[in-house]
Design a protein around this motif. Structure first.
Motif, short mmCIF file in Angstrom:
data_model
loop_
_atom_site.label_atom_id
_atom_site.label_comp_id
_atom_site.label_asym_id
_atom_site.label_seq_id
_atom_site.Cartn_x
_atom_site.Cartn_y
_atom_site.Cartn_z
N MET A 191 0.83 -1.17 0.00
CA MET A 191 0.00 0.00 0.00
C MET A 191 0.89 1.24 0.00
O MET A 191 1.90 1.30 0.68
N GLU A 192 0.47 2.23 -0.77
CA GLU A 192 1.23 3.47 -0.88
C GLU A 192 0.86 4.43 0.27
O GLU A 192 -0.26 4.40 0.77
N PRO A 193 1.77 5.31 0.64
CA PRO A 193 1.45 6.35 1.63
C PRO A 193 0.33 7.25 1.09
O PRO A 193 0.15 7.37 -0.12
N PHE A 194 -0.40 7.88 2.00
CA PHE A 194 -1.46 8.79 1.59
C PHE A 194 -1.58 9.93 2.60
O PHE A 194 -1.01 9.88 3.67
N ILE A 195 -2.33 10.96 2.21
CA ILE A 195 -2.53 12.15 3.04
C ILE A 195 -3.97 12.17 3.54
O ILE A 195 -4.89 11.96 2.76
N LEU A 196 -4.14 12.43 4.84
CA LEU A 196 -5.47 12.63 5.41
C LEU A 196 -5.64 14.11 5.70
O LEU A 196 -4.72 14.76 6.20
N HIS A 197 -6.81 14.63 5.40
CA HIS A 197 -7.14 16.02 5.72
C HIS A 197 -8.02 15.97 6.96
O HIS A 197 -9.22 15.74 6.87
N SER A 198 -7.41 16.16 8.12
CA SER A 198 -8.12 16.02 9.39
C SER A 198 -8.40 17.38 10.01
O SER A 198 -7.90 18.40 9.54
N MET A 199 -9.19 17.38 11.10
CA MET A 199 -9.45 18.62 11.80
C MET A 199 -8.20 19.13 12.51
O MET A 199 -8.18 20.24 13.02
N TYR A 200 -7.13 18.33 12.53
CA TYR A 200 -5.85 18.72 13.13
C TYR A 200 -4.85 19.14 12.07
O TYR A 200 -3.68 19.34 12.37
N GLY A 201 -5.27 19.24 10.84
CA GLY A 201 -4.38 19.57 9.73
C GLY A 201 -4.09 18.32 8.91
O GLY A 201 -4.62 17.23 9.17
N ASP A 202 -3.29 18.47 7.88
CA ASP A 202 -2.95 17.35 7.01
C ASP A 202 -1.98 16.41 7.72
O ASP A 202 -1.05 16.85 8.39
N ILE A 203 -2.21 15.12 7.53
CA ILE A 203 -1.40 14.09 8.16
C ILE A 203 -0.96 13.10 7.10
O ILE A 203 -1.79 12.55 6.36
N GLY A 204 0.35 12.87 7.03
CA GLY A 204 0.88 11.85 6.14
C GLY A 204 0.73 10.49 6.82
O GLY A 204 1.08 10.34 7.99
N VAL A 205 0.21 9.52 6.09
CA VAL A 205 -0.02 8.17 6.62
C VAL A 205 0.84 7.20 5.82
O VAL A 205 0.72 7.11 4.61
N TYR A 206 1.71 6.48 6.54
CA TYR A 206 2.65 5.57 5.92
C TYR A 206 2.39 4.16 6.44
O TYR A 206 2.66 3.88 7.61
N PRO A 207 1.85 3.29 5.60
CA PRO A 207 1.58 1.92 6.04
C PRO A 207 2.86 1.19 6.42
O PRO A 207 3.94 1.50 5.93
N THR A 208 2.74 0.24 7.32
CA THR A 208 3.86 -0.62 7.71
C THR A 208 3.57 -2.03 7.20
O THR A 208 2.53 -2.28 6.61
N SER A 209 4.46 -2.94 7.48
CA SER A 209 4.25 -4.33 7.06
C SER A 209 3.23 -5.04 7.95
O SER A 209 2.76 -6.12 7.61
N GLU A 210 2.88 -4.42 9.08
CA GLU A 210 1.90 -5.01 9.98
C GLU A 210 0.51 -4.47 9.67
O GLU A 210 0.34 -3.29 9.38
N ARG A 211 -0.48 -5.35 9.76
CA ARG A 211 -1.87 -4.95 9.49
C ARG A 211 -2.34 -3.97 10.57
O ARG A 211 -2.10 -4.16 11.75
N ASN A 212 -3.02 -2.91 10.12
CA ASN A 212 -3.58 -1.89 11.01
C ASN A 212 -2.54 -1.16 11.87
O ASN A 212 -2.84 -0.73 12.98
N VAL A 213 -1.33 -1.02 11.35
CA VAL A 213 -0.30 -0.22 12.02
C VAL A 213 0.25 0.76 10.99
O VAL A 213 0.67 0.37 9.90
N PHE A 214 0.21 2.06 11.33
CA PHE A 214 0.62 3.10 10.42
C PHE A 214 1.53 4.10 11.13
O PHE A 214 1.33 4.39 12.30
N HIS A 215 2.51 4.62 10.40
CA HIS A 215 3.30 5.75 10.89
C HIS A 215 2.57 7.01 10.42
O HIS A 215 2.15 7.08 9.27
N LEU A 216 2.44 7.98 11.30
CA LEU A 216 1.78 9.24 10.97
C LEU A 216 2.78 10.37 11.09
O LEU A 216 3.62 10.38 11.99
N THR A 217 2.68 11.34 10.20
CA THR A 217 3.51 12.54 10.29
C THR A 217 2.62 13.75 10.10
O THR A 217 1.92 13.86 9.08
N CYS A 218 2.62 14.65 11.06
CA CYS A 218 1.87 15.89 10.97
C CYS A 218 2.56 16.80 9.95
O CYS A 218 3.76 17.05 10.07
#
Length: 78
Positions: free
Chosen positions: A1-28
């Motif tokens: 899965m490719e990284p993606f951007i979320l537009h949240s009420m806290y600002g944009d957040i980069g979401v980077y999937p890991t090799s584990e299911r339902n575990v993501f690295h987030l970057t504000c």
């Protein structure tokens, strides 16, 4: 899965999937701070940022961001 951007009420957040299911690295995208988001067996999203999740804002934020991740995954058939 490719990284993606979320537009949240806290600002944009980069979401980077890991090799584990339902575990993501987030970057504000505003301040560059990183966190890890994970979904537990009960379906509750938890976000850890090295300082724990002791504040109500962080717990509310985890639910909001988790919902956005779930929505993205559903909309993109992932």
């Amino acid at each position: 899965m490719e990284p993606f951007i979320l537009h949240s009420m806290y600002g944009d957040i980069g979401v980077y999937p890991t090799s584990e299911r339902n575990v993501f690295h987030l970057t504000c995208m505003i301040d560059g701070l990183s966190s890890i988001a994970t979904k537990d067996r009960a379906g509750v999203w938890i976000i850890a940022n090295g300082q724990g999740i002791s504040t109500l804002k962080m717990i509310e934020g985890a639910a909001h961001i988790g919902e956005l991740i779930d929505q993205y995954l559903l909309e993109n058939d992932i």
